[in-house]
Design an enzyme around this catalytic site. Structure first.
Site, short mmCIF file in Angstrom:
data_model
loop_
_atom_site.label_atom_id
_atom_site.label_comp_id
_atom_site.label_asym_id
_atom_site.label_seq_id
_atom_site.Cartn_x
_atom_site.Cartn_y
_atom_site.Cartn_z
CG ASP A 146 -1.79 1.20 1.31
OD1 ASP A 146 -2.85 1.15 0.68
OD2 ASP A 146 -1.42 2.20 1.97
CE1 TYR A 152 0.10 7.73 3.05
CE2 TYR A 152 0.46 5.51 2.23
CZ TYR A 152 -0.32 6.42 2.90
OH TYR A 152 -1.52 6.02 3.39
CE LYS A 174 -4.07 4.56 0.84
NZ LYS A 174 -2.65 4.43 1.15
CG HIS A 226 -4.88 9.63 0.75
ND1 HIS A 226 -3.53 9.66 0.50
CD2 HIS A 226 -5.01 9.13 2.00
CE1 HIS A 226 -2.88 9.19 1.56
NE2 HIS A 226 -3.76 8.87 2.47
#
Ligand code: A2P
Length: 321
Positions: free
Chosen positions: A60, A65, A95, A128
């Site tokens: 994921d 990120y 996302k 997200h």
């Protein structure tokens, strides 16, 4: 346990996601890559390679990120060295960040993610958060003046276009309340396959889980350990006395108690660890179980809400806690 669980090639149960273009199986335990404080690309890549050696196959990430690139490098290396036989063995989620949550920005954002990941398609692409921020903004925590309501219809239509174009096998959402999900379901041609949401022994999300189950949406838990040490998480899960007592009595770690508890609720889970021993430990939850009394004690833990980064001006949970 979820009704669509099927046999597995990697020791962990898998689930056939609803509303996918290829009936791809999603492994029960996924490997999270949201690290805080941030670590360098090389550390992330090495951790992912270790995870692949331990047979994690579900990863994921998110545009926000900063882990798409090292994940892509690790996957490419694993495929080229034969550690993973084919792309089909992997399940990769990314996302859409809030600054790209506008109709015309969705497909280009996914293409950027794919470029970072060196992949031709994602298995799952999620919105997200149920908010937009000023177009192109990636700052987090977000400035209040940059937070805007999302045009769900337009953004979801663009998400559906991503699936139609074959850029992702399935689409879903993250951090969506029952109310927000109902809005999407009211006009979706392709309903969300997944809602990825925080869930831990301190935040059971009972109402949302029931809503997802009733509507054929897979409830997917993140931060089952409370994301200790991050600015969005809490230490309260890993320091909980009820969990600690159960762990001692069973000769397991507190993290394993959290993960086994989620598993026994039929919940698919993501957990982030870049530490080899902990990565291994987090997989070792399938050959033992919690007693009825232990489950009841966990279910009685007082509940508290945790991650809510937009709460200064917007209640993403719509008061549903
Ligand atoms: P680390 O990467 O050093 O192992 P969550 O998945 O709930 O967001 O939690 C992630 C946090 O929990 C990370 O800080 C991670 O640190 C830590 N963590 C992951 N697995 C374990 C474990 N088995 N025991 C203790 N801490 C863990």
């Amino acid at each position: 346990m979820a009704s669509s669980l099927v046999g597995t090639s990697f020791n962990v149960p898998e689930y056939v996601l609803p509303c996918t273009s290829n009936g791809k199986r999603m492994p029960h335990l996924g490997f999270g890559t949201a690290a805080f404080p941030p670590v360098g690309s090389e550390t992330t890549k090495l951790a992912i390679l270790e995870a692949l050696k331990l047979r994690y196959r579900h990863f994921d990430t998110a545009a926000k990120y900063g882990s798409e690139q090292p994940l892509g490098e690790a996957l490419a290396e694993a495929l080229s060295k034969g550690l993973v036989q084919s792309r089909d063995e992997l399940f990769v989620t990314s996302k859409l960040w809030c600054g790209d949550a506008y109709e015309h920005r969705v497909v280009p954002a996914l293409k950027r993610s794919l470029q970072n990941l060196k992949l031709e398609y994602l298995d799952l692409f999620l919105i997200h958060w149920p908010v937009s921020t000023k177009p192109g903004t990636y700052e987090f925590p977000t400035k209040d003046e940059d937070i805007l309501p999302m045009n769900f219809n337009a953004v979801w239509a663009a998400m559906e276009e991503c699936q139609r174009l074959g850029l992702t096998k399935s689409i879903g959402v993250s951090n969506f309340s029952c109310k927000n999900l109902a809005q999407i379901l009211a006009f979706a041609n392709i309903p969300p396959a997944v809602n990825q949401v925080e869930m831990s022994p301190l935040w059971h999300q009972k109402k949302l889980r029931e809503f997802c189950h009733a509507n054929g949406i897979l409830f997917h838990a993140y931060s089952p350990l409370g994301a200790k040490g991050t600015f969005w998480g809490t230490d309260k899960v890993m320091e909980n006395e009820v969990l600690s007592e159960i762990a001692k009595a069973k000769g397991k770690t507190l993290a394993q108690i959290c993960l086994r508890w989620a598993y026994e609720q039929g919940i698919f889970t993501l957990v982030k660890s870049y530490n080899k021993e902990r990565m291994k430990q987090n997989l070792e939850i399938l050959d033992w179980s919690l007693s009825q009394e232990e489950l009841e004690n966990i279910n009685a833990i007082p509940q508290s809400r945790c991650c809510d980064p937009f709460n200064t001006i917007y209640d993403v949970w719509d008061g549903e806690f």
